[in-house]
Design an enzyme around this catalytic site. Structure first.
Site, mmCIF file in Angstrom:
data_model
loop_
_atom_site.group_PDB
_atom_site.id
_atom_site.type_symbol
_atom_site.label_atom_id
_atom_site.label_comp_id
_atom_site.label_asym_id
_atom_site.label_seq_id
_atom_site.Cartn_x
_atom_site.Cartn_y
_atom_site.Cartn_z
ATOM 1 C CE LYS A 181 -1.704 3.016 2.816
ATOM 2 N NZ LYS A 181 -1.829 4.178 1.927
ATOM 3 C CB CYS A 290 12.992 10.160 8.040
ATOM 4 S SG CYS A 290 12.044 9.268 6.882
ATOM 5 C CD GLU A 391 9.634 13.880 11.042
ATOM 6 O OE1 GLU A 391 8.608 13.227 11.286
ATOM 7 O OE2 GLU A 391 10.649 13.388 10.499
HETATM 8 C C1 UN1 Z 1 14.076 9.268 4.295
HETATM 9 O O1 UN1 Z 1 14.591 10.226 4.830
HETATM 10 O O2 UN1 Z 1 12.861 9.090 4.393
HETATM 11 O O3 UN1 Z 1 19.679 8.881 3.652
HETATM 12 C C2 UN1 Z 1 14.873 8.322 3.491
HETATM 13 C C3 UN1 Z 1 18.926 9.508 2.926
HETATM 14 C C4 UN1 Z 1 18.258 8.783 1.783
HETATM 15 C C5 UN1 Z 1 17.039 8.088 2.273
HETATM 16 C C6 UN1 Z 1 16.162 8.953 3.094
HETATM 17 N N1 UN1 Z 1 19.170 7.835 1.224
HETATM 18 O O4 UN1 Z 1 18.730 10.701 3.079
#
Ligand code: UN1
Length: 503
Positions: A181, A290, A391
């Site tokens: 999903k 993230c 965040e």
């Molecule tokens: C994410 O931040 O959701 O290390 C993934 C990184 C990428 C992956 C990020 N290779 O920033």
């Protein structure tokens, strides 16, 4: 896969090897966040019943797929990686159109999926277990990985192809089957990915795609007894619900959630290099990673120099449609995400942080139909302020002064999350102490907090994760279980821990 009409293209679910509409007959629209007049297509708004069909197909396909030798499974995946590589430019364009990040970055996203698929396909020949000497005579002892069954894969919109690949490819190489999903904001990239798996020869039912909302589609997967693994990337709040929903059926749950990642700039840092890193880490992907560097802690001795350069460079960033090669930062992915950004800008101001640049949505001219926002920097931020704790997932960076290395580490650690962190220093002693003392799953020296490579574990501590890692060989631990096997070839009963005297 899709039917085109005057109203636009309608895309379907992929269940048991067929591209089919949802039983509901309902669909949802997917529009370009840089220009909402641009309708990318309509996608299936699936129901519990669609999910059940997909789970049934995955369960049936598992009985065959688990017995396909892993190196053979991997051959299909190698083919998929090559198809992705051949189509990289087109896949990146589709992704920029539906998600907004600039073409360089969507190219990187596709590349990450290619890298992960090649890497994990290699694991088809390397699912090493252990053989150990038995404590008894004429007895053999070993451990092997075994698949678990149907895996529910729930992915976010910020890495629309890379993150699905992190989950689906290891699941497949281990011999599991998948119900996928994707985020409702990026279904086209998910579809493109699944189409490639189909073309590469993944058998019917092994990968199933069901588009639609988390409430309906996601929940149906979480409560199903047939689903053995859930791998989720998204917010910490939703991750908690995933965990709770999956608990009664004892699913294996892999969660990858929020971050509030810090870059620490020490007094001996190369300030220009640190500014480069903070721009890329803070405003790359419009801050929607993230791993984004949403906090910067700077030693007071270089604070003024750093802030001057950082603010000047952020003001000069070219914000625009990601499809325009001149753009350096695209829009936020949705109105909701843009609203979160404006909400946090207001919170930062109210808390007394100094707005050093940006702070406004961009609404005029070429920006009028998109979700654009200025790159925004708050300075003189106190570590306890909400903009330094929560965040935001947008182009907002909070800069904080510190008086010492120890204070930087303390500020760095004092957030609920623990995904990624970084230090800029020329002092190897400080670099090693920081590597040890930051309680995160990822750490960088003289590089920003973003940019993880596929062959090392990815994930975080505290409210970022629940102890699992994706990527690297660590991902195999999410998608397989250990079985320990003892073979007694003595022809007599040997009682472990008891019949030791006659050895
Ligand atoms: C994410 O931040 O959701 O290390 C993934 C990184 C990428 C992956 C990020 N290779 O920033």
């Amino acid at each position: 896969m899709a039917t085109a009409t005057a109203q636009g293209t309608t895309y379907h679910n992929f269940i048991d090897g067929s591209w089919i509409p949802s039983v509901s007959g309902d669909v949802f629209e997917n529009r370009n966040p840089a220009n909402t007049d641009d309708l990318i297509g309509v996608f299936q708004k699936s129901t519990r019943q669609d999910v059940q069909h997909a789970i049934d197909a995955a369960r049936r396909a598992y009985e065959h797929w688990r017995l396909v030798p892993a190196p053979r499974r991997a051959e299909i995946l190698f083919r998929a990686a090559q198809i992705m590589a051949d189509r990289k430019v087109a896949l990146a364009r589709d992704m920029t159109r539906e998600m907004g990040k600039i073409l360089d970055e969507t190219g990187g996203d596709v590349q990450e999926a290619i890298d992960m698929t090649f890497f994990m396909a290699g694991e088809g020949r390397r699912q090493y277990g252990q053989t150990v000497p038995s404590e008894l005579r004429d007895k053999f002892a070993m451990s092997v990985r075994q698949p678990l069954g149907v895996c529910a894969i729930i992915t976010p919109w910020n890495f629309p192809m890379a993150i699905p690949s992190w989950k689906i490819i290891p699941a497949l190489v281990c011999g599991n089957t998948v119900v996928f999903k994707p985020a409702t904001l990026t279904p086209l990239s998910a579809l493109n990915f699944v189409k490639i798996l189909e073309e590469a020869g993944v058998p019917p039912g092994v990968v199933n795609l069901v588009t639609g909302g988390g409430g309906e589609v996601g929940n149906a997967m979480l409560v199903s007894d047939e689903v053995k693994v859930v791998s989720f990337t998204g917010s910490t709040d939703v991750g908690r619900t995933v965990s709770e929903q999956a608990a009664p059926s004892f699913k294996k749950v892999h969660l990858e959630m929020g971050g509030k990642n810090v870059i620490m700039v020490m007094d001996d840092a190369n300030v220009e290099l640190a500014v480069d890193g903070c721009l890329w880490g803070g405003f790359g992907t419009t801050g929607q990673r993230c791993t984004a560097a949403s906090r910067v802690v700077v030693h007071e001795k270089v604070y003024a120099a750093f802030v001057n350069q950082f603010v000047a460079r952020a003001k000069a960033l070219r914000v625009g449609d990601g499809l325009d090669p001149k753009s350096q930062m695209g829009p936020s992915v949705s109105q909701g995400q843009l609203d979160t950004v404006t909400k946090y800008v207001a919170i930062g101001k109210k808390e007394g942080a100094k707005l050093a640049c940006g702070g406004e949505p961009l609404r005029e001219g070429a920006y009028a139909k998109g979700f654009f926002h200025q790159p925004t920097i708050f300075t003189d931020v106190a570590p306890t302020m909400r903009v330094a704790q929560e965040e935001i997932f947008g182009p907002v960076v909070s800069v904080m002064p510190c008086r010492s290395f120890d204070e930087a580490i303390a500020i760095g650690n004092n957030v609920p999350y623990g995904l990624s962190a970084s230090i800029y220093t020329q002092d190897i002693n400080k670099a090693f102490a920081a590597m040890r003392d930051l309680y995160t799953g990822i750490f960088y020296v003289n590089a920003p907090t973003i940019g993880a490579e596929v062959h090392l574990p990815f994930g975080g501590t505290k409210a970022t994760g629940n102890g699992h890692r994706e990527a690297g060989t660590a991902a195999l631990d999410v998608f397989s279980e250990w079985k320990s096997i003892y073979i007694d070839f003595s022809g007599r009963l040997q009682r472990a821990q008891i019949d030791t005297a006659d050895l």
